[in-house]
Scaffold this motif. Structure first.
Motif, short mmCIF file in Angstrom:
data_model
loop_
_atom_site.label_atom_id
_atom_site.label_comp_id
_atom_site.label_asym_id
_atom_site.label_seq_id
_atom_site.Cartn_x
_atom_site.Cartn_y
_atom_site.Cartn_z
N GLN A 35 0.81 -1.20 0.00
CA GLN A 35 0.00 0.00 0.00
C GLN A 35 0.85 1.26 0.00
N ARG A 36 2.13 1.11 0.21
CA ARG A 36 3.07 2.23 0.23
C ARG A 36 4.41 1.71 -0.28
N PRO A 37 5.34 2.60 -0.60
CA PRO A 37 6.63 2.14 -1.11
C PRO A 37 7.25 1.09 -0.19
N PRO A 38 7.60 -0.06 -0.75
CA PRO A 38 8.13 -1.14 0.09
C PRO A 38 9.50 -0.81 0.66
N ALA A 39 9.72 -1.29 1.87
CA ALA A 39 11.02 -1.14 2.51
C ALA A 39 11.68 -2.52 2.52
N LEU A 40 12.64 -2.72 1.65
CA LEU A 40 13.33 -4.00 1.61
C LEU A 40 14.13 -4.20 2.89
N VAL A 41 14.01 -5.39 3.46
CA VAL A 41 14.65 -5.71 4.73
C VAL A 41 15.91 -6.54 4.50
N GLU A 42 15.83 -7.52 3.64
CA GLU A 42 16.95 -8.41 3.39
C GLU A 42 16.76 -9.09 2.05
N VAL A 43 17.85 -9.42 1.39
CA VAL A 43 17.84 -10.18 0.15
C VAL A 43 18.55 -11.50 0.40
N ALA A 44 17.96 -12.58 -0.06
CA ALA A 44 18.60 -13.89 0.09
C ALA A 44 19.95 -13.86 -0.60
N ARG A 45 20.93 -14.55 -0.02
CA ARG A 45 22.29 -14.52 -0.55
C ARG A 45 22.36 -15.01 -1.99
N GLY B 38 20.09 -14.47 -4.14
CA GLY B 38 19.39 -13.50 -4.97
C GLY B 38 18.03 -13.91 -5.45
N SER B 39 17.48 -15.02 -4.96
CA SER B 39 16.22 -15.54 -5.47
C SER B 39 14.99 -14.89 -4.86
N ALA B 40 15.14 -14.25 -3.70
CA ALA B 40 13.98 -13.68 -3.01
C ALA B 40 14.44 -12.56 -2.10
N ALA B 41 13.45 -11.77 -1.64
CA ALA B 41 13.73 -10.67 -0.73
C ALA B 41 12.60 -10.54 0.27
N LEU B 42 12.88 -9.89 1.40
CA LEU B 42 11.88 -9.60 2.43
C LEU B 42 11.59 -8.11 2.41
N ALA B 43 10.32 -7.74 2.47
CA ALA B 43 9.97 -6.32 2.36
C ALA B 43 8.77 -5.99 3.23
N GLY B 44 8.84 -4.80 3.86
CA GLY B 44 7.69 -4.23 4.55
C GLY B 44 6.97 -3.28 3.62
N GLY B 45 5.92 -2.63 4.11
CA GLY B 45 5.15 -1.71 3.27
C GLY B 45 3.77 -2.23 2.95
N LEU B 46 3.33 -3.28 3.65
CA LEU B 46 2.00 -3.83 3.43
C LEU B 46 0.96 -3.01 4.17
N ASP B 47 -0.30 -3.44 4.03
CA ASP B 47 -1.38 -2.65 4.63
C ASP B 47 -1.42 -2.79 6.15
N VAL B 48 -0.74 -3.76 6.71
CA VAL B 48 -0.69 -3.94 8.16
C VAL B 48 0.75 -3.82 8.61
N GLU B 49 0.98 -2.98 9.61
CA GLU B 49 2.34 -2.78 10.12
C GLU B 49 2.88 -4.08 10.69
N ASN B 50 4.17 -4.32 10.47
CA ASN B 50 4.89 -5.50 10.94
C ASN B 50 4.60 -6.75 10.13
N HIS B 51 3.70 -6.68 9.16
CA HIS B 51 3.58 -7.78 8.22
C HIS B 51 4.72 -7.68 7.22
N VAL B 52 5.33 -8.80 6.90
CA VAL B 52 6.49 -8.82 6.02
C VAL B 52 6.19 -9.71 4.83
N ALA B 53 6.46 -9.20 3.63
CA ALA B 53 6.21 -9.98 2.41
C ALA B 53 7.49 -10.63 1.95
N VAL B 54 7.36 -11.85 1.46
CA VAL B 54 8.45 -12.53 0.75
C VAL B 54 8.18 -12.34 -0.74
#
Length: 295
Positions: free
Chosen positions: A180-190, A192-208
């Protein structure tokens, strides 16, 4: 604290950075400047993949210091041409490249890379960067978010930089149930296949998300602190409501399937250090060389 990749030493940042032997906890040496002067404060340490060098970034200054990870001896210093803001300079270390041949930092929305062979510093040509992380083959994944106040276009664009040019990889769009807002990337898998990002509609939910920016799964019941494990094929996080010690760590696959934790998955978050008596060791009053850390 950060334990070296071989498990033989641990480096501590903060106000009194030092190198300790593991598992004894004996101090090897304080980590200081080349003239043996102490720091005001440092950020968390980074080790090379081989574990022979540890890097510390000075808080509020555009400087990184490299140390011998066996003896704690100062090896060299890296300075970056980042502009001062509010009477201080803030850089975010990205750590060593996977081949240990370069070190990168982000500062003032720019990426600077040091070639550790000749110690030359180069600014990478790229749009204003809000997040970056190393990928294999000395490439960097970069996130460029939509400017504040803009209502058109993607929330963020992911780029891959090969050291010469930044190539767009994917666009992350606003979507119901997603970002719902610009995603904040938290970490990238070493890998390079995936990343963790915040910025969802609920605070503290993290998207893969995958490399195309698509959401693979959403971690909803963490405190927002998550980390890749098992070579980037799974995600670990602390259970905010554990039912006993054995339930403190949760593990899911990239698509959200719950997995059973194994001993090697027990990465630690918010680490504290305790002396042999069980007393918490203050960051501002580190133990002397005669006082080992607990195991």
């Amino acid at each position: 604290p950060m334990v070296g990749p071989q498990g033989r030493v641990m480096a501590i940042g903060g106000d009194d950075p030092a190198l300790y032997a593991m598992p004894s906890g004996d101090m090897i040496a304080p980590l200081r400047r080349a003239d043996n002067s102490a720091y005001g404060s440092t950020t968390y340490p980074f080790f090379t993949a081989t574990g022979d060098i540890v890097a510390l970034t000075v808080a509020g200054a555009p400087t990184v210091h490299l140390y011998d990870a066996t003896t704690g001896a100062h090896r060299s210093s890296l300075s970056f041409p980042v502009a001062k803001r509010n009477a201080s300079t803030q850089i975010v270390p990205l750590g060593f490249s996977h081949d240990d041949g370069a070190f990168a930092v982000r500062g003032d929305q720019k990426i600077f890379v040091v070639n550790l062979t000749d110690m030359s510093v180069r600014r990478l040509a790229a749009p204003p960067v809000s997040y970056a992380a190393w990928l294999p083959e000395r490439r960097l994944l970069m996130s460029v978010v939509r400017r504040y106040g803009d209502e058109d276009g993607p929330l963020a664009t992911l780029y891959v930089h090969n050291g010469e040019t930044a190539t767009p990889r994917a666009e992350i769009l606003e979507q119901a149930g997603g970002f719902q807002r610009p995603p904040a990337l938290v970490e990238v898998a070493r890998n390079g296949s995936a990343a963790l990002a915040g910025g969802l509609d609920v605070e503290n939910h993290v998207a893969v998300i995958d490399t195309s920016g698509q959401i693979l799964s959403i971690i909803k019941n963490s405190d927002g602190v998550v980390q890749f494990v098992r070579d980037g094929t799974a995600v670990a996080y602390l259970n905010p409501r554990p039912d006993g010690v054995e339930d403190t760590l949760k593990l899911v696959s990239l698509n959200g399937q719950e997995l059973a934790p194994e001993f090697s998955d027990y990465v630690t978050f918010d680490q504290n250090l305790y002396g042999e008596t069980g007393a918490l060791i203050s960051w501002h009053a580190p133990p002397s060389r005669r006082t080992p850390l607990s195991r």
